[in-house]
Structures are given as structure tokens and as C-alpha cells.
Design an enzyme around this catalytic site. Structure first.
Site, PDB file in Angstrom:
ATOM      1  CG  LEU A  57      -1.980  -1.093   1.293  1.00 42.35           C
ATOM      2  CD1 LEU A  57      -2.745  -1.008   2.600  1.00 42.35           C
ATOM      3  CD2 LEU A  57      -2.938  -0.996   0.103  1.00 42.35           C
ATOM      4  N   GLY A  58       1.984   1.229   0.661  1.00 40.83           N
ATOM      5  CA  GLY A  58       2.818   2.426   0.719  1.00 40.83           C
ATOM      6  C   GLY A  58       4.100   2.157   1.478  1.00 40.83           C
ATOM      7  N   GLY A  61       9.275   6.270   5.870  1.00 34.60           N
ATOM      8  CA  GLY A  61      10.675   6.481   6.172  1.00 34.60           C
ATOM      9  C   GLY A  61      11.397   5.207   6.575  1.00 34.60           C
ATOM     10  CG  ASP A 183       7.678  12.106   9.371  1.00 32.85           C
ATOM     11  OD1 ASP A 183       8.093  13.220   8.978  1.00 32.85           O
ATOM     12  OD2 ASP A 183       7.687  11.092   8.653  1.00 32.85           O
TER      13      ASP A 183
END
Length: 333
Positions: A57-58, A61, A183
Site C-alpha cells: 500500500l505504501g 521512512g 513526522d
């Protein structure tokens, strides 16, 4: 000929990891030889004997998130046996104690129970491949960076407030429980079918005194940030604070309201050197009564950023003053 500012802006979309000079220069004494560490194996099709990975999906970092099917839930007839599964990326998994850092993310986020914070299910380790992983709710919807690409002029106030207020609620709630995100950026906020979710606390940490025994990313020797959303003090080596989260979120809010990053997609250090804060003006879509609070949250110097997430939330929840109130202000001013 390439534009160095453009290259810098493109690089600023990524979370950046770098060893601090103090860690590189300072020798480390060891009392005894290290025990050789077996590298984690490749990710199998089924993790923990239960979660069948379907697709990526993704990638963030330090981790990668997959859509997975929970075979146990499926066996018991659950019509929606799907979860999101987060594990360390192969490069990051090589670091000593990397699994402990992933557990820290789980322990931090599991403390939070809020409708606008991603919901975690569990932390497990696949002993065969030595991969730790987190299971969490599978979200569907665009992230804020996808929304921004479709709305280059920013969002009108009604749509803006429907995003900003839940996002501020999530951050204020996290801070109230001693959890820092670390983040904040558009790609870490999703507009799910049932409401906004703040996710990816992988670079977060607890405030002092909260979960004192929890392993954490040591920023004195390993720095991590997304440059264009990182507060100046982080770039200069200071520890993560609630004020740094506020700066990052203020950049996101400005971007949502105007369609543009407040400082040309540059880092706070670059922007301060160019005195770009002198050029800041209220975005046209942002009500005037919200601007003083947002402008304060965008201050480069931490000492001047004297507003917290709850204060920002109050400013954005406050209704715009009526005509009579504005006239009285002018008269008394």
C-alpha cells in the site's frame, strides 16, 4: 541546468535519516565482542501463520504497509477479514534493535483511542523470518498530499475546517497523553470513508516520564525528519518536542488553505536564512481570526512559537467575530 531550489524541494518530500556528527566522531567502547546477528529473511506470503500479504500500500521512512487478509478471521466467516500490516523495510530491518523501535511505535499508538487516530490491533513477530509487524485498521481514502495535488488553489473554509479541526483534535489528544508524532505531513493523514485519520507514529516518542522503559529512536545519534515540515530546532539537533509537532502541523494547515507550502517547500533553516517569514501573508481562504494563531505556530524560533495544539484548535473552533464585535474592537483599539 537543474534548479538547486527545485531539487531541494523535491527531496524535502522524503523522510530523511542521517547519523549525527557526534555519533560518527565519538568512539564507542565495548565491554565484549558483539554476538553475530542473523539478518531478517525476506517477507513471506503469510506472516505469523495468519496474515496473507496481498499487495503493497505504501512505503514510509522506515516501514512498508501492506494490505493483508487475516486467515483466522476468514476461517470464522468474517466477510471483511482485511487488515493493514506494517513491517520494517528491508534496509531498515538490518539495524540492531529495529524490531524494538517498531514495538515502540505500537506501544505509543496503542495508548491512543481517538476517532481521528489510526486504530492498532496487535504487534507480532514471525519467528521464521525474524520480522516484527503491526496489524492495524485498513483505511480507504485519499491522503492529504493527494488532495493537495487536486486542489492547487487550496480549500475553501468549509472544507478546510472539516479537515483541520479533526486533525488538531487528534494531535491535541495525542499530546495530552504524552505522545509526540514526530513526522506530521500531508502523506500521514488520510481522509478515510468514516473520517480523518492521523497515522504513522513511527518517528514519534513519549514525553519525559511517559512509558519510561520504552525503547526510542535516539535522535542524538540518529536524526530523522521530513525537511520541509521539520522545525528549525530539530534540524539543529534539538530533541523532539510538542512545539516541533505544532510547527509541522502549521505548515500542513497553511498548505491546505493556500495550496502552497508557507516557505516555498524549503526547510526552516533555508527559509530563515532567506527571511521568508517576512513574506508570510494570510491565505485568502483562511478567516482573519485564525491567522494570528497560525502565524505564531509557524515561527522559526521555538521560544516565539508559544502556542500548543489545543490553542490552535481553540482558534479554529472559534466563530468569526460579528460586525458589532469588529466595530467595538476598532473603537477600543
Amino acid at each position: 541546468m537543474s534548479d538547486p531550489l527545485l531539487a531541494s524541494a523535491e527531496a524535502s518530500d522524503l523522510t530523511y535519516f542521517a547519523f549525527a556528527a557526534s555519533a560518527v566522531d565519538k568512539p564507542v567502547a565495548r565491554a565484549e565482542p558483539e554476538t553475530p546477528r542473523t539478518a531478517p529473511g525476506e517477507l513471506p506470503e503469510v506472516l505469523g501463520g495468519r496474515y496473507r500479504i496481498e499487495r503493497l500500500l505504501g512505503v514510509g521512512g522506515m516501514g512498508a504497509v501492506y494490505r493483508a487478509r487475516d486467515l483466522l478471521r476468514e476461517q470464522f466467516g468474517d466477510p471483511e477479514p482485511y487488515v493493514a500490516l506494517k513491517t520494517l523495510s528491508e534496509d531498515f530491518a538490518e539495524y540492531p534493535d529495529a524490531n524494538a523501535l517498531l514495538y515502540s511505535e505500537f506501544a505509543l499508538t496503542a495508548r491512543l483511542s481517538h476517532r481521528h487516530v489510526v486504530r492498532l490491533f496487535g504487534f507480532e513477530v514471525d519467528t521464521a523470518c525474524q520480522r516484527a509487524f503491526i496489524t492495524l485498521e485498513l483505511l480507504k481514502g485519499p491522503t492529504l498530499d493527494q488532495l493537495l495535488s487536486e486542489r492547487p488553489g487550496g480549500l475553501p473554509w468549509q472544507a478546510l475546517s472539516e479537515i483541520v479541526i479533526p486533525l488538531l483534535e487528534a494531535l491535541a489528544y495525542s499530546h495530552s497523553l504524552g505522545v509526540l508524532h514526530g513526522d506530521l505531513k500531508p502523506s500521514n493523514v488520510m481522509l478515510a470513508d468514516d473520517g480523518l485519520r492521523l497515522f504513522d507514529y513511527g518517528l514519534g516518542q513519549p514525553l519525559d516520564g511517559v512509558l519510561p522503559g520504552l525503547p526510542r529512536l535516539c535522535r542524538s545519534r540518529f536524526a530523522a525528519w521530513t525537511p520541509r515540515y521539520a522545525a528549525l530546532e530539530l534540524l539543529e539537533g534539538a530533541p523532539l518536542t510538542a512545539a516541533a509537532d505544532v510547527y509541522a502541523l502549521a505548515c500542513v494547515i497553511y498548505e491546505l488553505s493556500s495550496g502552497s507550502h508557507p516557505f516555498r517547500r524549503l526547510s526552516a533553516k533555508q527559509a530563515k536564512a532567506m527571511e521568508l517569514d517576512r513574506e508570510l501573508q494570510r491565505p485568502a481562504n483562511l478567516p482573519a481570526h485564525c491567522w494570528p494563531a497560525l502565524r505564531t505556530a509557524l515561527a522559526f524560533d521555538e521560544a516565539r512559537r508559544d502556542i500548543d495544539a489545543a490553542g490552535l484548535l481553540d482558534a479554529f473552533r472559534r466563530p468569526a467575530p460579528g460586525l458589532l464585535q469588529r466595530l467595538l474592537r476598532r473603537t477600543n483599539g
